[in-house]
Design an enzyme around this catalytic site. Structure first.
Site, PDB file in Angstrom:
ATOM      1  N   CYS A  40       0.575  -1.235  -0.025  1.00 29.71           N
ATOM      2  CA  CYS A  40      -0.114   0.009   0.032  1.00 29.71           C
ATOM      3  C   CYS A  40       0.809   1.294   0.027  1.00 29.71           C
ATOM      4  CB  CYS A  40      -0.964  -0.125   1.125  1.00 29.71           C
ATOM      5  SG  CYS A  40      -1.992   1.471   1.339  1.00 29.71           S
ATOM      6  N   CYS A  45      -1.562   1.769  -3.043  1.00 32.13           N
ATOM      7  CA  CYS A  45      -2.516   2.786  -3.123  1.00 32.13           C
ATOM      8  C   CYS A  45      -1.948   4.139  -2.925  1.00 32.13           C
ATOM      9  CB  CYS A  45      -3.194   2.678  -1.585  1.00 32.13           C
ATOM     10  SG  CYS A  45      -3.649   0.987  -1.022  1.00 32.13           S
ATOM     11  N   LYS A  48       0.300   5.220  -6.012  1.00 31.17           N
ATOM     12  CA  LYS A  48      -0.638   5.233  -7.077  1.00 31.17           C
ATOM     13  C   LYS A  48      -1.633   6.336  -7.130  1.00 31.17           C
ATOM     14  CE  LYS A  48      -4.608   3.993  -6.129  1.00 31.17           C
ATOM     15  NZ  LYS A  48      -5.199   3.008  -6.003  1.00 31.17           N
ATOM     16  N   TYR A 174      -9.047  -3.525 -10.921  1.00 28.39           N
ATOM     17  CA  TYR A 174      -8.797  -2.065 -10.327  1.00 28.39           C
ATOM     18  C   TYR A 174      -7.502  -1.832 -11.025  1.00 28.39           C
ATOM     19  CZ  TYR A 174     -11.368  -2.554  -5.792  1.00 28.39           C
ATOM     20  OH  TYR A 174     -12.142  -2.647  -4.879  1.00 28.39           O
ATOM     21  N   GLU A 178      -7.154   1.642 -13.222  1.00 28.42           N
ATOM     22  CA  GLU A 178      -6.379   2.895 -12.809  1.00 28.42           C
ATOM     23  C   GLU A 178      -5.208   3.283 -13.372  1.00 28.42           C
ATOM     24  OE1 GLU A 178      -7.797   2.415  -8.087  1.00 28.42           O
ATOM     25  OE2 GLU A 178      -5.909   1.604  -8.306  1.00 28.42           O
ATOM     26  N   HIS A 431     -26.266  21.483  -0.834  1.00 31.44           N
ATOM     27  CA  HIS A 431     -26.370  22.468  -1.938  1.00 31.44           C
ATOM     28  C   HIS A 431     -25.399  23.288  -2.223  1.00 31.44           C
ATOM     29  CE1 HIS A 431     -28.619  23.269  -5.529  1.00 31.44           C
ATOM     30  NE2 HIS A 431     -28.806  24.365  -5.193  1.00 31.44           N
ATOM     31  N   GLU A 436     -25.752  15.469  -2.926  1.00 33.10           N
ATOM     32  CA  GLU A 436     -27.037  15.794  -2.429  1.00 33.10           C
ATOM     33  C   GLU A 436     -27.812  14.706  -3.376  1.00 33.10           C
ATOM     34  OE1 GLU A 436     -29.005  19.384  -3.341  1.00 33.10           O
ATOM     35  OE2 GLU A 436     -27.150  19.871  -4.876  1.00 33.10           O
TER      36      GLU A 436
HETATM   37  P1  NDP Z   1      -8.136  -8.207 -10.110  1.00 32.15           P
HETATM   38  O1  NDP Z   1      -8.045  -9.461  -9.764  1.00 32.15           O
HETATM   39  O2  NDP Z   1      -9.059  -7.215  -9.627  1.00 32.15           O
HETATM   40  O3  NDP Z   1      -8.351  -8.147 -11.593  1.00 32.15           O
HETATM   41  C1  NDP Z   1      -7.490  -9.127 -12.476  1.00 32.15           C
HETATM   42  C2  NDP Z   1      -8.065  -8.904 -13.984  1.00 32.15           C
HETATM   43  O4  NDP Z   1      -6.931  -9.619 -14.556  1.00 32.15           O
HETATM   44  C3  NDP Z   1      -9.465  -9.328 -14.070  1.00 32.15           C
HETATM   45  O5  NDP Z   1     -10.035  -8.368 -15.197  1.00 32.15           O
HETATM   46  C4  NDP Z   1      -8.930 -10.611 -14.641  1.00 32.15           C
HETATM   47  O6  NDP Z   1     -10.081 -10.806 -15.764  1.00 32.15           O
HETATM   48  C5  NDP Z   1      -7.993 -10.547 -15.535  1.00 32.15           C
HETATM   49  N1  NDP Z   1      -7.004 -11.632 -15.845  1.00 32.15           N
HETATM   50  C6  NDP Z   1      -6.862 -12.550 -14.911  1.00 32.15           C
HETATM   51  N2  NDP Z   1      -6.082 -13.480 -15.501  1.00 32.15           N
HETATM   52  C7  NDP Z   1      -5.934 -13.306 -16.500  1.00 32.15           C
HETATM   53  C8  NDP Z   1      -5.406 -14.016 -17.472  1.00 32.15           C
HETATM   54  N3  NDP Z   1      -4.614 -15.063 -17.236  1.00 32.15           N
HETATM   55  N4  NDP Z   1      -5.059 -13.324 -18.575  1.00 32.15           N
HETATM   56  C9  NDP Z   1      -5.996 -12.320 -19.134  1.00 32.15           C
HETATM   57  N5  NDP Z   1      -6.611 -11.633 -17.882  1.00 32.15           N
HETATM   58  C10 NDP Z   1      -6.538 -12.071 -16.867  1.00 32.15           C
HETATM   59  O7  NDP Z   1      -6.453  -7.724 -10.070  1.00 32.15           O
HETATM   60  P2  NDP Z   1      -5.675  -6.398  -9.883  1.00 32.15           P
HETATM   61  O8  NDP Z   1      -4.238  -7.025 -10.253  1.00 32.15           O
HETATM   62  O9  NDP Z   1      -6.302  -5.398 -10.772  1.00 32.15           O
HETATM   63  O10 NDP Z   1      -5.774  -5.963  -8.251  1.00 32.15           O
HETATM   64  C11 NDP Z   1      -5.685  -7.003  -7.441  1.00 32.15           C
HETATM   65  C12 NDP Z   1      -6.326  -6.547  -6.037  1.00 32.15           C
HETATM   66  O11 NDP Z   1      -5.554  -5.469  -5.682  1.00 32.15           O
HETATM   67  C13 NDP Z   1      -7.697  -5.969  -6.451  1.00 32.15           C
HETATM   68  O12 NDP Z   1      -8.607  -7.256  -6.379  1.00 32.15           O
HETATM   69  C14 NDP Z   1      -8.009  -5.360  -5.127  1.00 32.15           C
HETATM   70  O13 NDP Z   1      -8.373  -6.177  -4.151  1.00 32.15           O
HETATM   71  C15 NDP Z   1      -6.466  -4.664  -4.941  1.00 32.15           C
HETATM   72  N6  NDP Z   1      -6.554  -3.439  -5.531  1.00 32.15           N
HETATM   73  C16 NDP Z   1      -7.192  -2.493  -4.885  1.00 32.15           C
HETATM   74  C17 NDP Z   1      -7.354  -1.100  -5.254  1.00 32.15           C
HETATM   75  C18 NDP Z   1      -8.236   0.125  -4.634  1.00 32.15           C
HETATM   76  O14 NDP Z   1      -8.790  -0.330  -3.471  1.00 32.15           O
HETATM   77  N7  NDP Z   1      -8.625   0.943  -5.300  1.00 32.15           N
HETATM   78  C19 NDP Z   1      -6.415  -0.462  -6.273  1.00 32.15           C
HETATM   79  C20 NDP Z   1      -5.753  -1.638  -6.731  1.00 32.15           C
HETATM   80  C21 NDP Z   1      -5.677  -3.048  -6.260  1.00 32.15           C
HETATM   81  P3  NDP Z   1     -11.388 -11.559 -15.348  1.00 32.15           P
HETATM   82  O15 NDP Z   1     -12.346 -10.620 -14.583  1.00 32.15           O
HETATM   83  O16 NDP Z   1     -12.094 -12.008 -16.515  1.00 32.15           O
HETATM   84  O17 NDP Z   1     -11.099 -12.807 -14.331  1.00 32.15           O
END
Ligand code: NDP
Length: 454
Positions: A40, A45, A48, A174, A178, A431, A436
């Site tokens: 983080c 976080c 980022k 996510y 982002e 407002h 709101e």
């Molecule tokens: P996520 O698990 O959110 O997303 C992974 C993405 O990669 C999904 O779209 C998934 O597709 C895709 N994917 C998975 N495997 C493959 C593959 N083999 N080939 C192609 N695409 C694939 O992971 P992130 O890495 O984005 O983030 C990890 C975690 O970190 C999040 O779940 C969150 O909990 C945390 N995070 C939180 C943030 C915040 O609070 N703002 C910011 C960043 C991270 P599909 O949906 O089809 O499985």
């Protein structure tokens, strides 16, 4: 025993658990092998969000012209931003370590590994502890297609020396969403590929669709049902070959295809700690592993991988073990922000998830925010409430638009308290604000199923 508690991992969960336990009078040690504050603070976080804020200034400066400001944006100095961001991150990481020491904990800057249920090997020593907490977090998953070794992962954004001009982002979670906003906002040409029909699986569908529209309108090349099959290194950068037979040129290819728990090299077998099929440490609601005096917290347990959840779990465990206040953390109605441009704020159930439980009323508002009536930017805000038809309890609140994460935090309190739509209706709005709208939504969206039945 040398310690009452040995914490492996000095990130959000581990530092909170160690600090609060020490405050309760426990003899605590915390080991961290990479950086204090964990993902983080160092590669997640915090840096980022600073990058998102940097990315927003370009558009804000353009918008200011609509308000009469004579501003010319001449470009962005990536190195200057990196230097200031890194200085702030180093300061924060130092604070995390100091907090522990200030609370009286012993810190080890070394890898720690279990050698038996009560013994940890760290820095060439063996130490014993009554309780052990594993809070080692997660790490980016690396893809496996040919040429995947050329891909960067999210950690790498924070060590890039200069802005890549052409970027391909893989993934629809996510991080990919982002990063698309950050890199586009800082001036790169961004292509984002997602393998499914619509990105951000699991979030409310209206919000996902609206974000896709906004990102495309901003100029991001967003492709669904498309994925990389190969990355080729060429003289100037890379070529990404896709499942839909395109070839995208890039200076940087980021794979943001999920994260996996950091369990390697922890000696879990030596201590008898079981892992799940997905490779996370298996725990109960209180974070207890298969070995009752060993707990695991945060992303290494792969439940709801969010910093505030990890810190809350760390705090609750410290209170349970050493503060005579046993408690667990509810994973219901956990609000979250996705710092896309524009951002998302969301809490509770999506319409799709709520509808699986029973009939719902949906209230939806889409409008041009006041700022953009003058800035000239074509941007819409979307706000949505999902309400249980029978009890009128608000099950979900979702927003896409400026300040959405800030706004949703307060709405989350209402949901945690079990607020009904009538509670929202009797609340007076602030407002003029976008917020709101959450208390003035009166028009139910027509329910196609109910209409068909009539
Ligand atoms: P996520 O698990 O959110 O997303 C992974 C993405 O990669 C999904 O779209 C998934 O597709 C895709 N994917 C998975 N495997 C493959 C593959 N083999 N080939 C192609 N695409 C694939 O992971 P992130 O890495 O984005 O983030 C990890 C975690 O970190 C999040 O779940 C969150 O909990 C945390 N995070 C939180 C943030 C915040 O609070 N703002 C910011 C960043 C991270 P599909 O949906 O089809 O499985």
């Amino acid at each position: 025993m040398d310690f009452d508690l040995f914490v492996i991992g000095g990130g959000s969960a581990g530092v909170r658990c160690g600090r609060i336990s020490a405050g309760h009078g426990a003899r605590v040690a915390v080991a961290e092998s990479r950086f204090w504050g964990g993902t983080c603070v160092n590669v997640g976080c915090v840096p980022k969000k600073l990058m998102v804020q940097a990315a927003e200034y370009g558009a804000l400066a353009e918008d200011a012209r609509g308000f009469g400001w004579d501003i010319a944006v001449r470009g962005h100095d990536w190195a200057a931003l990196a230097e200031r961001r890194n200085a702030e991150i180093a300061r924060l990481a130092g604070i995390y370590r100091k907090l522990l020491e200030g609370a009286g904990a012993t810190v080890f800057e070394a890898h720690a590994r279990l050698v038996s249920p009560h013994t940890v090997e760290v820095d060439g020593k063996r130490v014993t502890a009554k309780h052990i907490v594993i809070a080692t977090g997660g790490a980016p998953v690396r893809p496996t297609f040919p040429g995947a070794e050329h891909c960067l992962v999210s950690d790498d954004l924070f060590t890039l020396k200069r802005r890549p001009e052409r970027v391909v982002l893989l993934g629809g979670g996510y991080i990919a969403c982002e990063f698309a906003g950050i890199l586009h906002g800082l001036g790169a040409k961004v292509h984002q590929l997602y393998r499914g029909r619509l990105f951000l699986r699991g979030f409310d569908e209206d919000i996902r669709e609206a974000l896709a529209e906004e990102m495309r309108a901003a100029g991001i090349d967003l492709r669904f049902d498309s994925d990389a099959v190969r990355v080729e290194k060429v003289r100037r950068g890379f070529i990404v070959h896709t499942t839909d037979r395109r070839m995208l040129e890039a200076d940087a290819v980021f794979a943001a295809v999920g994260r996996k728990p950091n369990v390697a090299g922890l000696g879990l077998e030596a201590a008898g700690v079981a892992i799940t099929e997905g490779g996370a440490i298996a725990v109960d609601e209180a974070g207890r592993t298969s070995v009752p005096h060993i707990h695991a917290l945060g992303d290494v347990t792969d439940r709801l991988n969010l910093t505030p959840v990890a810190t809350a779990q760390g705090h609750a465990l410290a209170d349970t073990l050493f503060g005579a206040k046993p408690r667990t953390v509810s994973l219901e109605n956990v609000p979250t922000g996705i710092f896309t441009i524009p951002p998302i704020g969301t809490v509770g159930l999506s319409e799709e998830a709520a509808a699986k439980r029973g009939p719902v009323d949906v209230y939806l508002a889409r409008f041009r925010p006041l700022r953009h009536t003058i800035s000239g930017r074509d941007r819409k805000t979307l706000m949505k409430l999902v309400v249980d038809r029978e009890t009128q309890r608000v099950l979900g609140a979702h927003m896409l638009g400026e300040d959405a994460p800030e706004i949703i935090q307060g709405i989350a309190i209402a949901l945690v308290m079990g607020a009904t739509k009538q509670d929202f209706d009797r609340t007076i709005g602030v407002h003029p604000s976008a917020a709101e709208e959450f208390v003035t939504m009166r028009q139910k969206r027509p329910d196609p199923l109910a209409e068909a039945a009539e």
